[in-house]
Design an enzyme around this catalytic site. Structure first.
Site, mmCIF file in Angstrom:
data_model
loop_
_atom_site.group_PDB
_atom_site.id
_atom_site.type_symbol
_atom_site.label_atom_id
_atom_site.label_comp_id
_atom_site.label_asym_id
_atom_site.label_seq_id
_atom_site.Cartn_x
_atom_site.Cartn_y
_atom_site.Cartn_z
ATOM 1 C CB CYS A 1 -1.083 0.026 1.264
ATOM 2 S SG CYS A 1 -2.360 -0.968 1.141
ATOM 3 C CB ILE A 2 2.880 3.131 2.670
ATOM 4 C CG1 ILE A 2 1.756 2.501 3.809
ATOM 5 C CG2 ILE A 2 3.315 4.325 3.132
ATOM 6 C CD1 ILE A 2 0.527 3.516 3.899
#
Length: 437
Positions: free
Chosen positions: A279-280
């Protein structure tokens, strides 16, 4: 949560959703799809899984979990509830709802790669029928559901909001976080049409405690990006402050802990060797890519990305500096890299900054032994340990703590290792042997 459907929107699909016979297909059996399947089965829903990996399907059907944080017993129980993992998408016709949880990476130029989403939709298209509910949970740029998925469905002759119902509901899984579970994490949901939203809410209300409806699928897509951009930017900020603190001789972890005592206006983010996971390091660039199409700069996103991507080099430089203080070069140094996963107590190597730190150190001529109790490197260029013995620790010039798994014996590491470079704030004493990075 009570869901009310207006008479004009009531349909066979809504009837099925609200009945106990609802059959849900989960496309993509990974860190998002498996917990989702487990939760739905708990509520009595029939669940079928779809994945292109025959190996993963075989393991799941044999009651074996491919994920460390989900036990084999839970998967075995899931199978007793009628769950089957398949590679044949023809069985999607039997499902009432289809939830897509496939990866959405970026390429080397930070351009979104929707190939997995499009492949999933294309595989489903021949088997879709009237009344189906399609939910996309994969993180993506605002407009994907409307601009990529809906045209494919309409080309098949299905009218969205009447023949078929389409929603976007972003995943919020946090593998290894025992404080939250799929059921208790509020679920954002946006529909392509009002009827889609109503039917989608009826589906998710079956197994999620709290729903957060928004005005459109595009709004829901932006919600997910904002959540992860918020984290990426703040992690980038604290990583930058870590570098400044190191130059000033300050302990960044002491500073963050003290700041966190303020009961308002501050949320603690901690530094590390970079950012990892699916994600990040990835999601922010879905928005920056989309924004560029409108000539809109995304300076915070780009700057945070640059800072976070530079942290592995900072850590490697710090290791070199620590060795130099003892009169030893990086080339030929014996380095023990503790932790490969991108965060503690998971077996996920995706985008892990640990791997980049190791690659940099090996590129500078170091002899790096990797150590992780949960996972092994995909490409080995040296020895690998599950857990180090005292002899392993004392036999290296320096240990670099990259991922602070709870399985590590930190007292033993502190006692037997000549030098420690700590990227996670686990060691706070003995400044002669412990160094921040």
């Amino acid at each position: 949560m009570t869901i009310t459907l207006s008479p004009k929107d009531m349909s066979a699909a809504a009837d099925r959703v609200l009945s106990t016979a609802t059959h849900v297909g989960v496309i993509g059996l990974g860190y998002v799809g498996i917990p989702l399947a487990l939760r739905m089965a708990e509520t009595g829903l029939r669940v079928t899984g779809f994945d292109v990996s025959d190996t993963r399907n075989a393991a799941l059907n044999a009651g074996r979990s491919p994920l460390h944080h989900i036990g084999h017993d839970r998967i075995a129980h899931l199978c007793t509830q009628g769950f089957v993992a398949r590679a044949d998408f023809a069985f999607a016709t039997e499902c009432d709802a289809l939830i897509i949880c496939v990866p959405t990476p970026v390429d080397a130029s930070r351009v979104p790669d929707l190939s997995f989403v499009e492949a999933a939709i294309d595989a489903l298209l021949p088997h879709l029928r009237q009344g189906h509910i399609i939910a996309l949970e994969s993180t993506t740029w605002p407009g994907t559901t409307d601009e990529v998925i809906v045209p494919k469905l309409e080309a098949k002759g299905l009218t969205v909001g009447k023949d078929i119902f389409v929603v976007y509901s972003p995943e919020r899984e946090d593998p290894g976080n025992k404080a939250f579970e799929t059921r208790t994490i509020p679920k954002v949901i946006g529909g392509v049409t009002p009827a889609c939203l109503e039917v989608g809410q009826a589906l998710y209300a079956r197994f999620i405690d709290e729903l957060v409806p928004v005005s459109s699928a595009k709004a829901a897509e932006m919600v997910k990006l904002l959540e992860n951009i918020h984290r990426a930017v703040n992690i980038g900020l604290v990583n930058e402050i870590k570098i400044v603190s190191e130059r000033l001789g300050l302990d960044i972890f002491e500073v963050v802990d003290a700041a966190a005592t303020k009961p308002f206006g501050f949320r603690a983010y901690y530094p590390g060797p970079g950012i990892g996971g699916h994600c990040i390091p990835v999601d922010p660039f879905y928005l920056s890519w989309k924004a560029k199409q409108f000539g809109t700069p995304t300076r915070f996103i780009d700057l945070a990305g640059d800072v976070n991507q530079g942290m592995p080099t900072f850590v490697a430089d710090r290791v070199a500096d620590v060795l130099n203080r003892r009169g030893k070069a990086v080339r030929g140094a014996k380095i023990l890299a503790l932790g490969l996963a991108y965060k503690p107590d998971v077996d996920d190597l995706r985008e892990s900054p640990s791997l980049e730190v190791i690659e940099i150190l090996r590129g500078r001529g170091a002899e790096v032994t990797t150590c992780d109790p949960l996972c092994t490197p995909t490409h080995r260029a040296g020895a690998h340990l599950a857990l180090p013995t005292p002899a392993d620790l004392s036999g290296h010039d320096v240990a670099v703590l990259l991922t602070d798994h709870s399985a590590f014996n930190y007292d033993a590491i502190s006692t037997h290792t000549p030098l420690i470079v700590d990227t996670r704030g686990r060691f706070r004493e003995d400044g002669a042997r412990h160094f921040r990075a």
